[in-house]
Design an enzyme around this catalytic site. Structure first.
Site, PDB file in Angstrom:
ATOM      1  CD  GLU A  88     -66.580  61.509   7.513  1.00 50.37           C
ATOM      2  OE1 GLU A  88     -67.508  60.679   7.394  1.00 50.37           O
ATOM      3  OE2 GLU A  88     -66.111  62.150   6.553  1.00 50.37           O
TER       4      GLU A  88
ATOM      5  CG  ASP B  99     -73.595  55.418   5.101  1.00 47.64           C
ATOM      6  OD1 ASP B  99     -72.573  55.650   5.780  1.00 47.64           O
ATOM      7  OD2 ASP B  99     -73.610  55.422   3.848  1.00 47.64           O
TER       8      ASP B  99
ATOM      9  CG  ASN C 184     -68.723  52.774   4.909  1.00 44.55           C
ATOM     10  OD1 ASN C 184     -68.543  51.900   5.746  1.00 44.55           O
ATOM     11  ND2 ASN C 184     -69.275  53.936   5.199  1.00 44.55           N
TER      12      ASN C 184
HETATM   13  P1  13P Z   1     -68.607  54.462  -2.311  1.00 45.88           P
HETATM   14  O1  13P Z   1     -69.318  55.548  -3.045  1.00 45.88           O
HETATM   15  O2  13P Z   1     -67.142  54.462  -2.612  1.00 45.88           O
HETATM   16  O3  13P Z   1     -69.207  53.131  -2.520  1.00 45.88           O
HETATM   17  O4  13P Z   1     -68.699  54.787  -0.739  1.00 45.88           O
HETATM   18  C1  13P Z   1     -69.799  54.384   0.018  1.00 45.88           C
HETATM   19  C2  13P Z   1     -69.828  55.018   1.360  1.00 45.88           C
HETATM   20  O5  13P Z   1     -68.868  55.545   1.881  1.00 45.88           O
HETATM   21  C3  13P Z   1     -71.097  54.964   2.077  1.00 45.88           C
HETATM   22  O6  13P Z   1     -71.057  55.685   3.253  1.00 45.88           O
HETATM   23  O1  G3H Z   2     -71.988  57.742   1.163  1.00 48.04           O
HETATM   24  C1  G3H Z   2     -73.120  57.606   0.757  1.00 48.04           C
HETATM   25  C2  G3H Z   2     -73.647  56.330   0.271  1.00 48.04           C
HETATM   26  O2  G3H Z   2     -73.053  55.955  -0.948  1.00 48.04           O
HETATM   27  C3  G3H Z   2     -75.134  56.377   0.210  1.00 48.04           C
HETATM   28  O3  G3H Z   2     -75.555  57.054  -0.912  1.00 48.04           O
HETATM   29  O4  G3H Z   2     -77.097  58.764   0.008  1.00 48.04           O
HETATM   30  O5  G3H Z   2     -77.215  58.066  -2.389  1.00 48.04           O
HETATM   31  O6  G3H Z   2     -77.971  56.530  -0.563  1.00 48.04           O
HETATM   32  P1  G3H Z   2     -77.056  57.653  -0.962  1.00 48.04           P
HETATM   33 ZN    ZN Z   3     -69.820  57.410   3.252  1.00 45.49          ZN
END
Ligand code: 13P
Ligand code: G3H
Ligand code: ZN
Length: 322
Positions: free
Chosen positions: A135, A83, A267
């Site tokens: 993106e 991610d 997500n």
């Molecule tokens: P949220 O913070 O809305 O759960 O989004 C998660 C996300 O986009 C991870 O990439």
């Molecule tokens: O978009 C990001 C996700 O919510 C992951 O969050 O970078 O704190 O693990 P993080």
């Molecule tokens: Zn995200």
């Protein structure tokens, strides 16, 4: 079955009018809660690891825990996804570690730079049988150590998407239509209030989504920042020593509508964090003398599982699609 890419998953989701859940994972209990719900509901799933999660757990642990989930849930397809990869090096390292999907997020860079960097990741990924999410547009909110203010955020420009996809060769595209990262997605000033006095966020820009779909027919679209910030967990946190005023998310009815369209991946991270934190806070309030992690993580894992089940059935519509 072994880890899969999202190619088949997205084809079926696009044609079937549902979306696959992409849930962020940070530890064993979160992985178990998600995958047990998916196994019971016969749902395909994307388990995603952020750069921050990989730094927290180190590069080996989360991969091995996901591989354990694959062994425990042989009937459902599971994707291991990076991610918000921020560089070619991070993406390459995940591909080399066995991830089946990576995101290269250069959405904060100028258009040409985003194309060039994404294309480089796509070439390496495709050579290794791995798919790539990219993106266009910038979501507001907190992700990893990047905090994008509402002023700095901007919607995806539909006129850019065809050139971007054809020049990069990416396999799916995350777009900005008004979702936002984290548990504080909107300020009170951006919202209206309903008759109960609750904050109601501005609606998603389905007009932008429609325009993107017109230009990219059949192409899988991704929504980030799609937690709904369940108010029962915000309340549980606040009633048990927490302080999360005005935490507000994306209404599930809006996400349901998105899932029925070209949006194939949604997500969700913050909602799972709220369920875990609320449950643990409540547990300690009720059992101040307990100190065994298994005692307080067990109900947290169970609540994550039920929350994921609700998302699969009532929001994403991907139950029974494995
Ligand atoms: P949220 O913070 O809305 O759960 O989004 C998660 C996300 O986009 C991870 O990439
Ligand atoms: O978009 C990001 C996700 O919510 C992951 O969050 O970078 O704190 O693990 P993080
Ligand atoms: Zn995200």
């Amino acid at each position: 079955m072994p880890l899969v890419t999202s190619t088949e998953m997205f084809k079926k989701a696009y044609n079937g009018g549902y979306a696959v859940g992409a849930f962020n994972v940070n530890n064993m209990e979160i992985i178990q809660g998600i995958t047990e719900a998916c196994r019971e509901e016969k749902a395909p799933v994307i388990l995603q690891v952020s750069k921050g999660a990989r730094a927290y757990a180190n590069r080996t642990y989360l991969v091995k825990l996901v591989e354990a989930a694959v062994i425990e849930c042989p009937e459902i397809p599971i994707v291991l996804h990076l991610d918000h990869g921020d560089s070619f090096e991070t993406c390459k390292s995940c591909i080399d570690d066995g991830f089946t999907s990576v995101m290269i997020d250069l959405s904060s860079k100028p258009f040409a730079e985003n194309i060039e960097g994404t294309k480089k990741v796509v070439e390496y990924a495709h050579d290794h049988g791995v798919v790539v999410e990219a993106e266009l547009g910038a979501l507001a909110g907190v992700e990893d150590d990047v905090n994008v203010s509402a002023e700095a955020s901007h919607y995806t420009r539909p006129e850019e998407v065809e050139e971007f996809v054809s020049k990069t060769g990416c396999d799916s595209l995350a777009i900005a239509i008004g979702t936002s990262h984290g548990a504080y997605k909107f300020t009170a000033a951006q919202c209206t209030r309903n008759e109960k006095g609750e904050l109601v966020p501005p609606p998603l820009r389905f007009d932008i989504l429609d325009e993107v779909v017109k230009r990219l027919p059949g192409f899988p679209i991704v929504l980030h920042g799609s937690s709904s910030v369940p108010q029962n967990y915000v309340k549980m946190i606040n009633e048990n020593g927490g302080k999360m005023p005005d935490a507000v998310g994306i209404p599930e009815s809006q996400l349901r509508k998105a899932a029925e369209s070209a949006v194939c991946k949604i997500n969700i991270d913050s909602d799972l964090r709220l369920a875990l934190t609320g449950t643990v806070r409540q547990y300690f309030n009720e059992h101040p003398d307990h100190f065994d992690p298994r005692q307080y993580l067990k109900p947290a894992r169970a609540n994550i599982k039920e929350l994921v089940r609700h998302k699969l059935v009532d929001v994403l519509g991907c139950n029974g699609k494995a």
